[in-house]
Design a protein around this motif. Structure first.
Motif, PDB file in Angstrom:
ATOM      1  N   ALA A   1       0.852  -1.185   0.000  1.00 15.37           N
ATOM      2  CA  ALA A   1       0.000   0.000   0.000  1.00 15.37           C
ATOM      3  C   ALA A   1       0.886   1.233   0.000  1.00 15.37           C
ATOM      4  CB  ALA A   1      -0.917   0.011   1.222  1.00 15.37           C
ATOM      5  N   ALA A   2       0.271   2.373  -0.291  1.00 15.47           N
ATOM      6  CA  ALA A   2       1.005   3.641  -0.293  1.00 15.47           C
ATOM      7  C   ALA A   2       0.175   4.722   0.386  1.00 15.47           C
ATOM      8  CB  ALA A   2       1.361   4.058  -1.712  1.00 15.47           C
ATOM      9  N   LEU A   3       0.852   5.612   1.074  1.00 14.17           N
ATOM     10  CA  LEU A   3       0.238   6.760   1.730  1.00 14.17           C
ATOM     11  C   LEU A   3       0.968   8.013   1.249  1.00 14.17           C
ATOM     12  CD1 LEU A   3       0.116   5.370   5.399  1.00 14.17           C
ATOM     13  CD2 LEU A   3      -1.596   5.076   3.590  1.00 14.17           C
ATOM     14  N   THR A   4       0.211   9.015   0.843  1.00 17.86           N
ATOM     15  CA  THR A   4       0.789  10.247   0.327  1.00 17.86           C
ATOM     16  C   THR A   4       0.233  11.419   1.120  1.00 17.86           C
ATOM     17  OG1 THR A   4       1.166   9.333  -1.874  1.00 17.86           O
ATOM     18  CG2 THR A   4       0.939  11.704  -1.742  1.00 17.86           C
ATOM     19  N   TYR A   5       1.044  12.473   1.284  1.00 20.19           N
ATOM     20  CA  TYR A   5       0.749  13.472   2.309  1.00 20.19           C
ATOM     21  C   TYR A   5       0.407  14.847   1.766  1.00 20.19           C
ATOM     22  CZ  TYR A   5       1.481   9.897   5.615  1.00 20.19           C
ATOM     23  OH  TYR A   5       1.305   8.733   6.323  1.00 20.19           O
ATOM     24  N   GLU A   6      -0.334  14.858   0.637  1.00 18.50           N
ATOM     25  CA  GLU A   6      -0.972  16.095   0.207  1.00 18.50           C
ATOM     26  C   GLU A   6      -1.954  16.538   1.300  1.00 18.50           C
ATOM     27  OE1 GLU A   6      -0.311  17.838  -2.425  1.00 18.50           O
ATOM     28  OE2 GLU A   6       0.957  16.427  -3.501  1.00 18.50           O
ATOM     29  N   PRO A   7      -2.232  17.848   1.389  1.00 23.88           N
ATOM     30  CA  PRO A   7      -3.218  18.289   2.385  1.00 23.88           C
ATOM     31  C   PRO A   7      -4.594  17.714   2.080  1.00 23.88           C
ATOM     32  CG  PRO A   7      -2.651  20.081   0.888  1.00 23.88           C
ATOM     33  CD  PRO A   7      -1.684  18.972   0.609  1.00 23.88           C
TER      34      PRO A   7
ATOM     35  N   ASN B   1      -1.714   9.622  -8.363  1.00 19.11           N
ATOM     36  CA  ASN B   1      -2.097   9.102  -9.680  1.00 19.11           C
ATOM     37  C   ASN B   1      -1.046   8.133 -10.209  1.00 19.11           C
ATOM     38  OD1 ASN B   1      -3.484  11.857  -9.430  1.00 19.11           O
ATOM     39  ND2 ASN B   1      -4.408  11.083 -11.298  1.00 19.11           N
ATOM     40  N   ASN B   2       0.220   8.533 -10.098  1.00 15.57           N
ATOM     41  CA  ASN B   2       1.305   7.707 -10.621  1.00 15.57           C
ATOM     42  C   ASN B   2       1.429   6.396  -9.857  1.00 15.57           C
ATOM     43  OD1 ASN B   2       1.803  10.667 -11.087  1.00 15.57           O
ATOM     44  ND2 ASN B   2       3.414   9.850 -12.396  1.00 15.57           N
ATOM     45  N   ILE B   3       1.230   6.466  -8.543  1.00 15.69           N
ATOM     46  CA  ILE B   3       1.329   5.253  -7.724  1.00 15.69           C
ATOM     47  C   ILE B   3       0.199   4.294  -8.063  1.00 15.69           C
ATOM     48  CG2 ILE B   3       1.237   4.377  -5.359  1.00 15.69           C
ATOM     49  CD1 ILE B   3       2.488   7.109  -4.508  1.00 15.69           C
ATOM     50  N   ALA B   4      -1.017   4.828  -8.162  1.00 16.27           N
ATOM     51  CA  ALA B   4      -2.166   3.970  -8.476  1.00 16.27           C
ATOM     52  C   ALA B   4      -1.998   3.302  -9.834  1.00 16.27           C
ATOM     53  CB  ALA B   4      -3.447   4.795  -8.449  1.00 16.27           C
ATOM     54  N   ALA B   5      -1.360   3.995 -10.779  1.00 21.78           N
ATOM     55  CA  ALA B   5      -1.143   3.420 -12.108  1.00 21.78           C
ATOM     56  C   ALA B   5      -0.216   2.213 -12.063  1.00 21.78           C
ATOM     57  CB  ALA B   5      -0.580   4.475 -13.050  1.00 21.78           C
ATOM     58  N   CYS B   6       0.543   2.078 -10.973  1.00 23.26           N
ATOM     59  CA  CYS B   6       1.416   0.909 -10.788  1.00 23.26           C
ATOM     60  C   CYS B   6       0.673  -0.252 -10.137  1.00 23.26           C
ATOM     61  CB  CYS B   6       2.618   1.295  -9.929  1.00 23.26           C
ATOM     62  SG  CYS B   6       3.684   2.553 -10.648  1.00 23.26           S
ATOM     63  N   GLY B   7      -0.630  -0.083  -9.890  1.00 22.11           N
ATOM     64  CA  GLY B   7      -1.426  -1.145  -9.288  1.00 22.11           C
ATOM     65  C   GLY B   7      -1.353  -1.193  -7.781  1.00 22.11           C
ATOM     66  N   ILE B   8      -0.883  -0.115  -7.153  1.00 24.58           N
ATOM     67  CA  ILE B   8      -0.731  -0.063  -5.693  1.00 24.58           C
ATOM     68  C   ILE B   8      -1.849   0.792  -5.109  1.00 24.58           C
ATOM     69  CG2 ILE B   8       0.834   0.475  -3.796  1.00 24.58           C
ATOM     70  CD1 ILE B   8       1.835  -1.662  -5.826  1.00 24.58           C
ATOM     71  N   PRO B   9      -2.638   0.287  -4.163  1.00 24.89           N
ATOM     72  CA  PRO B   9      -3.664   1.123  -3.537  1.00 24.89           C
ATOM     73  C   PRO B   9      -3.022   2.269  -2.766  1.00 24.89           C
ATOM     74  CG  PRO B   9      -3.440  -0.959  -2.352  1.00 24.89           C
ATOM     75  CD  PRO B   9      -2.614  -1.084  -3.599  1.00 24.89           C
ATOM     76  N   VAL B  10      -3.598   3.459  -2.905  1.00 21.03           N
ATOM     77  CA  VAL B  10      -3.000   4.645  -2.296  1.00 21.03           C
ATOM     78  C   VAL B  10      -4.092   5.581  -1.790  1.00 21.03           C
ATOM     79  CG1 VAL B  10      -2.844   5.752  -4.581  1.00 21.03           C
ATOM     80  CG2 VAL B  10      -1.442   6.623  -2.683  1.00 21.03           C
ATOM     81  N   VAL B  11      -3.849   6.154  -0.622  1.00 18.67           N
ATOM     82  CA  VAL B  11      -4.633   7.291  -0.129  1.00 18.67           C
ATOM     83  C   VAL B  11      -3.680   8.480  -0.147  1.00 18.67           C
ATOM     84  CG1 VAL B  11      -5.891   8.292   1.812  1.00 18.67           C
ATOM     85  CG2 VAL B  11      -6.133   5.862   1.298  1.00 18.67           C
ATOM     86  N   ASP B  12      -4.041   9.530  -0.877  1.00 22.64           N
ATOM     87  CA  ASP B  12      -3.036  10.553  -1.164  1.00 22.64           C
ATOM     88  C   ASP B  12      -3.306  11.931  -0.561  1.00 22.64           C
ATOM     89  OD1 ASP B  12      -4.966  11.652  -2.913  1.00 22.64           O
ATOM     90  OD2 ASP B  12      -4.151  10.574  -4.634  1.00 22.64           O
ATOM     91  N   THR B  13      -4.201  12.025   0.409  1.00 21.32           N
ATOM     92  CA  THR B  13      -4.427  13.320   1.074  1.00 21.32           C
ATOM     93  C   THR B  13      -4.426  13.143   2.589  1.00 21.32           C
ATOM     94  OG1 THR B  13      -6.760  12.935   0.506  1.00 21.32           O
ATOM     95  CG2 THR B  13      -5.601  14.628  -0.740  1.00 21.32           C
ATOM     96  N   LEU B  14      -3.377  12.498   3.082  1.00 26.34           N
ATOM     97  CA  LEU B  14      -3.268  12.245   4.523  1.00 26.34           C
ATOM     98  C   LEU B  14      -2.491  13.333   5.250  1.00 26.34           C
ATOM     99  CD1 LEU B  14      -2.723   8.396   4.473  1.00 26.34           C
ATOM    100  CD2 LEU B  14      -4.622   9.607   5.563  1.00 26.34           C
TER     101      LEU B  14
END
Length: 403
Positions: A184-190, A351-364
Motif C-alpha cells: 500500500a502507499a500513503l501520500t501526504y498532500e493536504p 495518480n502515478n502510484i495507483a497506475a502501478c497497481g498499488i492502492p493509495v490514499v493521497d491526502t493524509l
C-alpha cells in the motif's frame, strides 16, 4: 470498530505538537519553489537530517533529465533538485510506500514568503499546508509506528520529490520503481477540504506543448507564399477544445509565437492541458490529439511536433483502493475522527502510484486550505490529529499484512 489496544494508545501519545509545528515553520521558512535549486538543496539537507532519525538509509537521488519547450519552439534541459529516499527494513515481508514533495509553487521572487498567525488561530505561509505540514505528519507517524516492536515486521520507503508541483517529470520513474512490491502507499498532500475530507478518485492529466512550424512571408506583397503558424495553432486550440465531454476537460492555456504585423508568422507553440477521468478516455484523447494534429498539418500546410504526455494517469477507485480507504476510515473512527472522501479534479503523485497497481490514499497531510495562493493556511491542531491517523493506519496495515 476495532478498539485501540494499549500498545496503540502508547504509540499514539508520541506525536508532539510543538515539535511538529517548529519543523513546519523552519521548513516553510525556506523558499523551495520547484525552480529554486538553492532553496531545494537546503530543504533536502534539512529533511535528510530529520528522516535520519528513522534509522534507515537516507539518500538524495539525482533527478532524471527533463526537457522544456521555450516560446520559440526550441528544447532546453530543465534542471530539478534532488529527491529524498529513505529506506527502512527493506527485507521485511510487508512493504509500504510513503510519499511527499518538498517543492512549492512559489518562486524565489514571489511576494508571498513570510508566515503569520491569523486571528482564527491558523498559520498562513508558503507551503505550510502543501506540503511542509504533510511532511511533518509523515515523519511523526512513522516515528510513532516504529516505537511498536510488532510494526517491525513491516518495512517502508519514503520518497520526497522536488518537482511534484510541475508534474513530477524528473521523479516519475523513481516513483514507479519504488512502488514495485509495495502492499500500500500513503501520500501526504493536504486534505481535500479543511474538514479533513480525503480526495478519492482523481482524473488524469496531460500537459502538451505543440510546436507549429510554418513559413514566413511579407504580409502585403506575397502573403499567399506564407504558412501562418499562429493561425494553425489557433485552429488546433479550437479543435482540441471541442474534444471536451463528460469525463474529459480540455484547457488550451497559451499560444507563444507571432510576428510583426507585416510578416506572416512562421512559428507558434500551443500549450494545452487535458484531464481524462478514465483510462479509456485518456486513450481516446491521445488518439484524437494525433488525428487533429495530422488534419491541421494538412489543412494549413505546416509541420507540427507534439511535446509532452499524459504524465498523471487517471486514478479511479478500484476494490483494493476502496479497502485501503475503508481502513483509514475505521482508524479515524477509533480515534474519534470522521473520515470521508470525495472525487477531486486535482492530480498528484497518487495518480502515478495507483497506475502501478498499488492502492493509495493521497491526502493524509494536514487540514488547511487556499493552497497555491497567498492565503494558504494550516490548521495547527491537525498536525497531531493526522499523525495519529497515519500512525494507526500503518500499525494496522502491518498487523493485517493485507489490504
Amino acid at each position: 470498530m476495532q478498539p485501540l489496544s494499549p500498545v496503540e494508545l502508547a504509540a499514539l501519545e508520541r506525536p508532539d505538537h510543538d515539535r511538529m509545528l517548529a519543523q513546519v515553520q523552519i521548513w516553510a521558512g525556506i523558499n523551495s519553489g520547484t525552480g529554486n535549486l538553492k532553496g531545494l538543496s537546503s530543504t533536502a539537507s534539512l529533511l535528510a537530517d530529520a528522516f535520519s532519525s528513522l534509522h534507515g538509509h537516507v539518500e538524495l537521488v539525482e533527478p532524471a533529465p527533463v526537457e522544456r519547450v521555450l516560446a520559440d519552439g526550441s528544447l532546453v534541459a530543465l534542471e530539478h533538485g534532488r529527491h529524498l529516499v529513505c529506506t527502512v527494513r527493506p527485507d521485511a515481508p510487508i512493504q509500504i510506500l510513503l510519499t511527499g514533495h518538498m517543492d512549492t509553487v512559489f518562486p524565489v521572487d514571489h511576494p508571498f514568503q513570510e508566515q503569520k498567525w491569523c486571528n482564527d488561530g491558523t498559520l498562513n505561509g508558503p507551503g505550510v499546508a502543501d506540503m511542509k505540514g504533510g511532511i511533518a505528519v509523515m515523519l511523526a507517524a512513522l516515528s510513532a509506528a516504529d516505537s511498536v516492536p510488532e510494526f517491525h515486521r513491516a518495512g517502508y520507503q519514503v520518497m520526497i520529490n522536488s518537482d511534484e508541483e510541475t508534474g513530477s517529470a524528473s521523479s516519475a520513474a523513481l516513483i514507479a520503481t519504488l512502488a514495485k512490491g509495495k502492499l500500500a502507499a500513503l501520500t501526504y498532500e493536504p486534505s481535500a477540504f479543511p474538514d479533513g475530507t480525503l480526495a478519492g478518485a482523481r482524473p488524469g492529466s496531460g500537459n502538451f506543448s505543440i510546436i507549429v512550424a510554418g513559413r514566413s512571408a511579407h504580409a502585403g506583397r506575397n502573403p499567399q507564399d506564407g504558412r501562418n503558424a499562429l493561425l494553425a495553432a489557433a485552429d488546433l486550440a479550437l479543435r482540441l477544445k471541442a474534444l471536451t465531454r463528460d469525463g474529459l476537460t480540455v484547457n488550451p492555456a497559451k499560444i507563444d509565437g507571432g510576428s510583426p504585423n507585416n510578416v506572416v508568422p512562421d512559428q507558434a507553440v500551443l500549450r494545452v492541458n487535458l484531464r481524462p477521468a478514465t483510462p479509456e478516455l485518456q486513450s481516446h484523447a491521445d488518439n484524437e490529439i494525433n488525428k487533429i494534429i495530422a488534419f491541421v498539418e494538412k489543412e494549413h500546410d505546416v509541420s507540427i511536433h507534439r511535446h509532452g504526455s499524459f504524465n498523471r494517469p487517471p486514478k479511479p477507485l478500484d476494490p483494493a483502493a476502496e479497502r485501503l480507504f475503508a481502513l483509514v476510515r475505521d482508524c479515524g473512527e477509533a480515534l474519534g475522527q470522521h473520515i470521508s472522501w470525495k472525487p477531486s479534479g486535482g492530480v498528484c503523485d497518487g495518480n502515478n502510484i495507483a497506475a502501478c497497481g498499488i492502492p493509495v490514499v493521497d491526502t493524509l497531510g494536514v487540514r488547511g486550505g487556499a493552497i497555491h495562493s497567498a492565503e494558504e493556511y494550516l490548521i495547527p491542531e491537525s498536525l497531531v490529529e493526522r499523525a495519529k491517523l497515519s500512525a494507526l493506519t500503518l500499525l494496522r496495515i502491518a498487523e493485517k499484512g493485507a489490504i
